[in-house]
Motif scaffolding. Structure first.
Motif, PDB file in Angstrom:
ATOM      1  N   GLN A 127       0.840  -1.191   0.000  1.00 29.66           N
ATOM      2  CA  GLN A 127       0.000   0.000   0.000  1.00 29.66           C
ATOM      3  C   GLN A 127       0.877   1.243   0.000  1.00 29.66           C
ATOM      4  OE1 GLN A 127      -3.356   0.330  -0.018  1.00 29.66           O
ATOM      5  NE2 GLN A 127      -3.838  -1.843   0.027  1.00 29.66           N
ATOM      6  N   GLU A 128       0.419   2.264  -0.686  1.00 31.30           N
ATOM      7  CA  GLU A 128       1.125   3.543  -0.673  1.00 31.30           C
ATOM      8  C   GLU A 128       1.352   3.986   0.778  1.00 31.30           C
ATOM      9  OE1 GLU A 128      -0.939   6.529  -2.850  1.00 31.30           O
ATOM     10  OE2 GLU A 128       0.527   8.105  -2.409  1.00 31.30           O
ATOM     11  N   GLY A 129       2.547   4.463   1.054  1.00 35.00           N
ATOM     12  CA  GLY A 129       2.876   4.921   2.401  1.00 35.00           C
ATOM     13  C   GLY A 129       3.621   3.886   3.231  1.00 35.00           C
ATOM     14  N   GLU A 130       3.562   2.623   2.805  1.00 31.99           N
ATOM     15  CA  GLU A 130       4.266   1.576   3.550  1.00 31.99           C
ATOM     16  C   GLU A 130       5.761   1.614   3.240  1.00 31.99           C
ATOM     17  OE1 GLU A 130       0.812  -1.892   3.936  1.00 31.99           O
ATOM     18  OE2 GLU A 130       2.580  -2.215   2.687  1.00 31.99           O
ATOM     19  N   ASP A 131       6.521   1.034   4.166  1.00 30.13           N
ATOM     20  CA  ASP A 131       7.948   0.884   3.942  1.00 30.13           C
ATOM     21  C   ASP A 131       8.214  -0.440   3.225  1.00 30.13           C
ATOM     22  OD1 ASP A 131       8.903   2.278   7.193  1.00 30.13           O
ATOM     23  OD2 ASP A 131       8.163   3.218   5.344  1.00 30.13           O
ATOM     24  N   VAL A 132       9.315  -0.495   2.475  1.00 35.36           N
ATOM     25  CA  VAL A 132       9.678  -1.669   1.682  1.00 35.36           C
ATOM     26  C   VAL A 132      11.096  -2.084   2.040  1.00 35.36           C
ATOM     27  CG1 VAL A 132      10.181  -2.445  -0.675  1.00 35.36           C
ATOM     28  CG2 VAL A 132       8.220  -0.952  -0.240  1.00 35.36           C
ATOM     29  N   SER A 133      11.326  -3.381   2.078  1.00 35.69           N
ATOM     30  CA  SER A 133      12.678  -3.869   2.297  1.00 35.69           C
ATOM     31  C   SER A 133      12.942  -5.031   1.352  1.00 35.69           C
ATOM     32  CB  SER A 133      12.861  -4.323   3.747  1.00 35.69           C
ATOM     33  OG  SER A 133      14.196  -4.679   3.980  1.00 35.69           O
ATOM     34  N   MET A 134      14.071  -5.015   0.697  1.00 33.74           N
ATOM     35  CA  MET A 134      14.473  -6.096  -0.197  1.00 33.74           C
ATOM     36  C   MET A 134      15.953  -6.372   0.005  1.00 33.74           C
ATOM     37  SD  MET A 134      14.252  -4.018  -3.809  1.00 33.74           S
ATOM     38  CE  MET A 134      12.709  -3.203  -3.381  1.00 33.74           C
ATOM     39  N   ASN A 135      16.369  -7.608  -0.308  1.00 34.03           N
ATOM     40  CA  ASN A 135      17.784  -7.880  -0.115  1.00 34.03           C
ATOM     41  C   ASN A 135      18.368  -8.721  -1.230  1.00 34.03           C
ATOM     42  OD1 ASN A 135      17.807 -10.806   0.640  1.00 34.03           O
ATOM     43  ND2 ASN A 135      16.497 -10.035   2.257  1.00 34.03           N
ATOM     44  N   CYS A 136      19.658  -8.824  -1.194  1.00 34.95           N
ATOM     45  CA  CYS A 136      20.424  -9.452  -2.260  1.00 34.95           C
ATOM     46  C   CYS A 136      21.549 -10.250  -1.613  1.00 34.95           C
ATOM     47  CB  CYS A 136      20.993  -8.344  -3.141  1.00 34.95           C
ATOM     48  SG  CYS A 136      21.693  -8.902  -4.675  1.00 34.95           S
ATOM     49  N   THR A 137      21.717 -11.503  -2.026  1.00 38.06           N
ATOM     50  CA  THR A 137      22.769 -12.328  -1.442  1.00 38.06           C
ATOM     51  C   THR A 137      23.581 -12.993  -2.542  1.00 38.06           C
ATOM     52  OG1 THR A 137      21.313 -14.252  -1.280  1.00 38.06           O
ATOM     53  CG2 THR A 137      21.433 -12.811   0.646  1.00 38.06           C
ATOM     54  N   SER A 138      24.801 -13.305  -2.181  1.00 38.05           N
ATOM     55  CA  SER A 138      25.707 -13.946  -3.124  1.00 38.05           C
ATOM     56  C   SER A 138      26.585 -14.947  -2.387  1.00 38.05           C
ATOM     57  CB  SER A 138      26.594 -12.893  -3.783  1.00 38.05           C
ATOM     58  OG  SER A 138      27.629 -13.500  -4.512  1.00 38.05           O
ATOM     59  N   SER A 139      27.063 -15.927  -3.088  1.00 39.21           N
ATOM     60  CA  SER A 139      28.022 -16.859  -2.493  1.00 39.21           C
ATOM     61  C   SER A 139      29.443 -16.309  -2.590  1.00 39.21           C
ATOM     62  CB  SER A 139      27.947 -18.220  -3.210  1.00 39.21           C
ATOM     63  OG  SER A 139      28.174 -18.055  -4.585  1.00 39.21           O
ATOM     64  N   SER A 140      29.608 -15.223  -3.335  1.00 37.36           N
ATOM     65  CA  SER A 140      30.925 -14.617  -3.527  1.00 37.36           C
ATOM     66  C   SER A 140      31.006 -13.257  -2.847  1.00 37.36           C
ATOM     67  CB  SER A 140      31.223 -14.433  -5.013  1.00 37.36           C
ATOM     68  OG  SER A 140      31.121 -15.645  -5.705  1.00 37.36           O
ATOM     69  N   ILE A 141      32.206 -12.858  -2.528  1.00 35.11           N
ATOM     70  CA  ILE A 141      32.447 -11.546  -1.942  1.00 35.11           C
ATOM     71  C   ILE A 141      32.492 -10.495  -3.045  1.00 35.11           C
ATOM     72  CG2 ILE A 141      34.275 -10.155  -0.876  1.00 35.11           C
ATOM     73  CD1 ILE A 141      34.942 -12.597   0.828  1.00 35.11           C
ATOM     74  N   PHE A 142      31.884  -9.346  -2.770  1.00 33.91           N
ATOM     75  CA  PHE A 142      31.951  -8.233  -3.707  1.00 33.91           C
ATOM     76  C   PHE A 142      32.600  -7.017  -3.055  1.00 33.91           C
ATOM     77  CE2 PHE A 142      29.975  -9.784  -7.429  1.00 33.91           C
ATOM     78  CZ  PHE A 142      29.078 -10.759  -7.022  1.00 33.91           C
ATOM     79  N   ASN A 143      33.242  -6.199  -3.864  1.00 38.82           N
ATOM     80  CA  ASN A 143      33.900  -4.983  -3.376  1.00 38.82           C
ATOM     81  C   ASN A 143      33.016  -3.759  -3.498  1.00 38.82           C
ATOM     82  OD1 ASN A 143      36.343  -6.344  -2.773  1.00 38.82           O
ATOM     83  ND2 ASN A 143      36.927  -6.239  -4.927  1.00 38.82           N
ATOM     84  N   THR A 144      32.042  -3.836  -4.366  1.00 39.51           N
ATOM     85  CA  THR A 144      31.100  -2.736  -4.574  1.00 39.51           C
ATOM     86  C   THR A 144      29.713  -3.336  -4.750  1.00 39.51           C
ATOM     87  OG1 THR A 144      32.786  -1.407  -5.708  1.00 39.51           O
ATOM     88  CG2 THR A 144      30.490  -0.774  -6.063  1.00 39.51           C
ATOM     89  N   TRP A 145      28.736  -2.707  -4.114  1.00 43.60           N
ATOM     90  CA  TRP A 145      27.330  -3.107  -4.305  1.00 43.60           C
ATOM     91  C   TRP A 145      26.576  -1.903  -4.855  1.00 43.60           C
ATOM     92  CZ3 TRP A 145      24.881  -7.763  -3.792  1.00 43.60           C
ATOM     93  CH2 TRP A 145      25.571  -8.784  -3.140  1.00 43.60           C
ATOM     94  N   LEU A 146      25.703  -2.180  -5.800  1.00 47.85           N
ATOM     95  CA  LEU A 146      24.916  -1.127  -6.426  1.00 47.85           C
ATOM     96  C   LEU A 146      23.447  -1.522  -6.413  1.00 47.85           C
ATOM     97  CD1 LEU A 146      27.181  -0.943  -9.608  1.00 47.85           C
ATOM     98  CD2 LEU A 146      27.310   0.601  -7.656  1.00 47.85           C
ATOM     99  N   TRP A 147      22.581  -0.527  -6.349  1.00 43.90           N
ATOM    100  CA  TRP A 147      21.139  -0.758  -6.477  1.00 43.90           C
ATOM    101  C   TRP A 147      20.610   0.108  -7.614  1.00 43.90           C
ATOM    102  CZ3 TRP A 147      18.197  -4.418  -4.216  1.00 43.90           C
ATOM    103  CH2 TRP A 147      18.750  -5.113  -3.136  1.00 43.90           C
ATOM    104  N   TYR A 148      19.834  -0.553  -8.514  1.00 42.51           N
ATOM    105  CA  TYR A 148      19.268   0.107  -9.673  1.00 42.51           C
ATOM    106  C   TYR A 148      17.749  -0.044  -9.680  1.00 42.51           C
ATOM    107  CZ  TYR A 148      23.846   0.166 -12.069  1.00 42.51           C
ATOM    108  OH  TYR A 148      25.155   0.380 -12.430  1.00 42.51           O
ATOM    109  N   LYS A 149      17.089   0.871 -10.381  1.00 44.50           N
ATOM    110  CA  LYS A 149      15.649   0.747 -10.649  1.00 44.50           C
ATOM    111  C   LYS A 149      15.461   0.758 -12.157  1.00 44.50           C
ATOM    112  CE  LYS A 149      11.168   2.928  -9.663  1.00 44.50           C
ATOM    113  NZ  LYS A 149      10.745   3.693 -10.840  1.00 44.50           N
ATOM    114  N   GLN A 150      14.595  -0.144 -12.643  1.00 42.67           N
ATOM    115  CA  GLN A 150      14.324  -0.212 -14.072  1.00 42.67           C
ATOM    116  C   GLN A 150      12.832  -0.084 -14.323  1.00 42.67           C
ATOM    117  OE1 GLN A 150      15.528  -3.861 -16.115  1.00 42.67           O
ATOM    118  NE2 GLN A 150      15.890  -2.732 -18.003  1.00 42.67           N
TER     119      GLN A 150
END
Lengths: 110, 115
Positions: free
Chosen positions: A14-37
Motif C-alpha cells: 500500500q502507498e505509504g508503507e515501507d519496503v525492504s528487499m535484499n540481495c545475497t551472493s556466495s561470492s564476496i563483492f567490493n562494490t554493491w549497487l542498487w538500480y531501478k528499471q
C-alpha cells in the motif's frame, strides 16, 4: 553467468508503507549497487556502496553493504506510486565486470 | 539528448540471419558495456570496452557474438547466425571509466526477437 539472488521476487504494498528487499551472493563483492528499471528503459542507478558495513541514504532510500561483503539490502520508506518498477542489485568484485541480481518487482497500490 | 542511445529499438529477424545493434554512448565516456537481459532476469554482462579496445569480452556466450568500437565512441554488437535463444533486450551502458567504480548510464536497449 553468475547472478545474485534477490528476495522477495515481487512485492505488492500500500502507498505509504515501507519496503525492504535484499540481495545475497556466495561470492564476496567490493562494490554493491542498487538500480531501478522502468518498462522499456535501462536501469538507473539509485545507490552505490563501496565499503563493508556502509549505510548510505538517498532521499527515502537507504541501502547497506553487508559486513560479510556477500549481501546488501535496500529499504524504501513511505512508498509512493512512482516507486513502482523492478529493482536490481549488482555487485562488482574486481575489474569492470558487474553481476546483476534477479530483480524485485514492486507494485504500489494507491 | 545527452544520454546513451541505442538503435534500433526493436529488431525482428529470422533464425540464421546476421544482425547489428548500435550504441551511441554519452559524449566523452571512455568506457562502454554491453549487457543482455532475458525476460524476467537481470542484465548479464557481455563485453566491456575501454577506449577502442575490448578490455574484457569474457561474457560473450560464443563466437557468434562480436563487438567493435573502432573510434572509441560508437559501438556495434554483431550477432551471426542468430538463434531463437538470442532473443532478449540488449543493453548498452557507458561511464567515464577509470580504475574505480564510475556510474554506468544505460541506454533504453534494443529488443531482439529471433523467429
Amino acid at each position: 553467468g553468475q547472478q545474485l539472488n534477490q528476495s522477495p521476487q515481487s512485492m505488492f504494498i500500500q502507498e505509504g508503507e515501507d519496503v525492504s528487499m535484499n540481495c545475497t551472493s556466495s561470492s564476496i563483492f567490493n562494490t554493491w549497487l542498487w538500480y531501478k528499471q522502468d518498462p522499456g528503459e535501462g536501469p538507473v542507478l539509485l545507490i552505490a556502496l563501496y565499503k563493508a558495513g556502509e549505510l548510505t541514504s538517498n532521499g527515502r532510500l537507504t541501502a547497506q553493504f553487508g559486513i560479510t561483503r556477500k549481501d546488501s539490502f535496500l529499504n524504501i520508506s513511505a512508498s509512493i506510486p512512482s516507486d513502482v518498477g523492478i529493482y536490481f542489485c549488482a555487485g562488482q568484485r574486481s575489474g569492470n565486470q558487474f553481476y546483476f541480481g534477479t530483480g524485485t518487482s514492486l507494485t504500489v497500490i494507491p | 539528448g545527452a544520454g546513451v542511445s541505442q538503435t534500433p529499438s526493436n529488431k525482428v529477424t529470422e533464425k540464421g540471419k546476421y544482425v547489428e545493434l548500435r550504441c551511441d554512448p554519452i559524449s566523452g565516456h571512455t568506457a562502454l558495456y554491453w549487457y543482455r537481459q532475458s525476460l524476467g532476469q537481470g542484465p548479464e554482462f557481455l563485453i566491456y570496452f575501454q577506449g577502442t579496445g575490448a578490455a574484457d569480452d569474457s561474457g560473450l556466450p560464443n563466437d557468434r557474438f562480436f563487438a567493435v568500437r573502432p573510434e572509441g565512441s560508437v559501438s556495434t554488437l554483431k550477432i551471426q547466425r542468430t538463434e531463437r535463444g538470442d532473443s532478449a533486450v540488449y543493453l548498452c551502458a557507458s561511464s567515464s571509466g577509470g580504475s574505480s567504480y564510475n556510474e554506468q548510464f544505460f541506454g533504453p536497449g534494443t529488443r531482439l526477437t529471433v523467429l
